[in-house]
Each structure stands twice: as structure tokens, then as C-alpha cells.
Write a protein that holds these residues in place. Structure first.
Motif, short mmCIF file in Angstrom:
data_model
loop_
_atom_site.label_atom_id
_atom_site.label_comp_id
_atom_site.label_asym_id
_atom_site.label_seq_id
_atom_site.Cartn_x
_atom_site.Cartn_y
_atom_site.Cartn_z
N GLU A 91 0.80 -1.22 0.00
CA GLU A 91 0.00 0.00 0.00
C GLU A 91 0.84 1.28 0.00
O GLU A 91 0.55 2.20 -0.76
CB GLU A 91 -0.96 0.01 1.21
CG GLU A 91 -1.94 -1.11 1.23
CD GLU A 91 -1.45 -2.38 1.93
OE1 GLU A 91 -2.25 -3.31 2.06
OE2 GLU A 91 -0.26 -2.43 2.32
N GLU A 113 0.91 4.07 -3.08
CA GLU A 113 0.54 5.48 -2.95
C GLU A 113 1.64 6.39 -3.49
O GLU A 113 1.37 7.40 -4.14
CB GLU A 113 0.21 5.81 -1.50
CG GLU A 113 -1.07 5.14 -1.04
CD GLU A 113 -1.41 5.41 0.41
OE1 GLU A 113 -0.88 6.39 1.00
OE2 GLU A 113 -2.22 4.65 0.98
N LEU A 133 -7.86 9.93 -5.34
CA LEU A 133 -7.67 8.57 -4.84
C LEU A 133 -8.03 8.58 -3.37
O LEU A 133 -7.52 9.42 -2.61
CB LEU A 133 -6.22 8.11 -5.02
CG LEU A 133 -5.90 6.71 -4.51
CD1 LEU A 133 -6.60 5.66 -5.37
CD2 LEU A 133 -4.39 6.48 -4.48
N ARG A 134 -8.92 7.67 -2.97
CA ARG A 134 -9.33 7.59 -1.57
C ARG A 134 -9.05 6.19 -1.03
O ARG A 134 -9.30 5.21 -1.71
CB ARG A 134 -10.81 7.93 -1.42
CG ARG A 134 -11.08 9.36 -1.84
CD ARG A 134 -12.48 9.77 -1.57
NE ARG A 134 -12.68 11.13 -2.07
CZ ARG A 134 -13.72 11.87 -1.76
NH1 ARG A 134 -14.65 11.41 -0.97
NH2 ARG A 134 -13.81 13.09 -2.26
N ARG A 135 -8.53 6.15 0.21
CA ARG A 135 -8.22 4.89 0.89
C ARG A 135 -9.39 4.52 1.79
O ARG A 135 -9.91 5.35 2.53
CB ARG A 135 -6.96 5.07 1.73
CG ARG A 135 -6.52 3.85 2.47
CD ARG A 135 -5.33 4.07 3.43
NE ARG A 135 -4.32 4.97 2.93
CZ ARG A 135 -4.01 6.15 3.51
NH1 ARG A 135 -4.65 6.58 4.58
NH2 ARG A 135 -3.05 6.89 3.01
N CYS A 136 -9.79 3.25 1.74
CA CYS A 136 -10.89 2.76 2.58
C CYS A 136 -10.42 2.68 4.04
O CYS A 136 -9.31 2.21 4.32
CB CYS A 136 -11.33 1.39 2.08
SG CYS A 136 -12.73 0.71 3.00
N TYR A 179 -9.01 0.83 -2.21
CA TYR A 179 -9.02 2.23 -2.63
C TYR A 179 -10.14 2.43 -3.64
O TYR A 179 -10.58 1.49 -4.29
CB TYR A 179 -7.70 2.62 -3.30
CG TYR A 179 -6.49 2.56 -2.41
CD1 TYR A 179 -5.97 3.71 -1.85
CD2 TYR A 179 -5.86 1.34 -2.13
CE1 TYR A 179 -4.83 3.66 -1.04
CE2 TYR A 179 -4.74 1.28 -1.32
CZ TYR A 179 -4.24 2.45 -0.77
OH TYR A 179 -3.12 2.38 0.03
#
Length: 101
Positions: free
Chosen positions: A15, A19, A40-43, A50
Motif C-alpha cells: 500500500e 501510494e 484517490l481515496r483509501r478505505c 481504494y
């Protein structure tokens, strides 16, 4: 304008490097005619999950201008090896929008 939505599952333990490489690869997508912006969004609940949101002027900007470009080959080389399984990608159009900005 349309929204591309890609659900990304990054391999465990990769991860942080993903990124970093995503930030570098962003130069390729942002240079495409018809590109309007991306996020971009991370859960928070699922490690390695993502969501990529990309605004395009139309579907052809993504499917033709980007996916058939030399920039896409660079993007692919930098990022596609991180995914398992390969991302689901769909396009959405706005039906309703409300903003309190």
C-alpha cells in the motif's frame, strides 16, 4: 462530464509504495485531453482497498484519449502490478447534485 469510478484492491504490504507510485503516475493521466481531475481515496474499513474517481469530459476521453495513449502504457507499467484482482471500472453521469460548499 462523466465520472470514472475504479475499485482498486492493492496487494497486502504494498500500500505505501502504491501510494508513492500513484502520485508519480498522476502526471500521465492529467496530461490527457478531456481529463478534468482525479481523486484517490483509501478505505478506512478494509486494508488495501481504494477508490479512484476521475472526471472526464466524456467516455471517449477516458476510453480513447487515455487508454489508447503512450501515457496509459506508462500508467499501466507503474500501477497495474499492484492490483489483485484487476480493478472494476465504470462510468457515471450526474443525475442530481447538491453541495454546501
Amino acid at each position: 462530464m462523466i465520472l470514472e469510478v475504479a475499485l482498486l484492491q492493492v496487494k497486502a504490504g504494498q500500500e505505501q509504495q502504491f501510494e508513492i507510485d500513484f502520485d508519480k503516475a498522476s502526471q500521465y493521466i492529467s496530461s490527457i485531453d478531456g481529463y478534468k481531475g482525479h481523486t484517490l481515496r483509501r478505505c478506512l474499513e478494509a486494508k488495501g482497498k481504494y477508490i479512484l474517481l476521475v472526471d472526464w469530459i466524456d467516455v471517449d476521453a477516458h476510453e480513447i484519449n487515455f487508454r489508447q495513449s503512450p501515457q496509459y502504457l506508462e500508467w499501466k507499467a507503474m500501477l497495474h502490478h499492484y492490483y489483485d484482482p484487476f480493478p472494476t471500472v465504470e462510468h457515471y453521469e450526474t443525475v442530481f447534485e447538491n453541495s454546501n460548499q
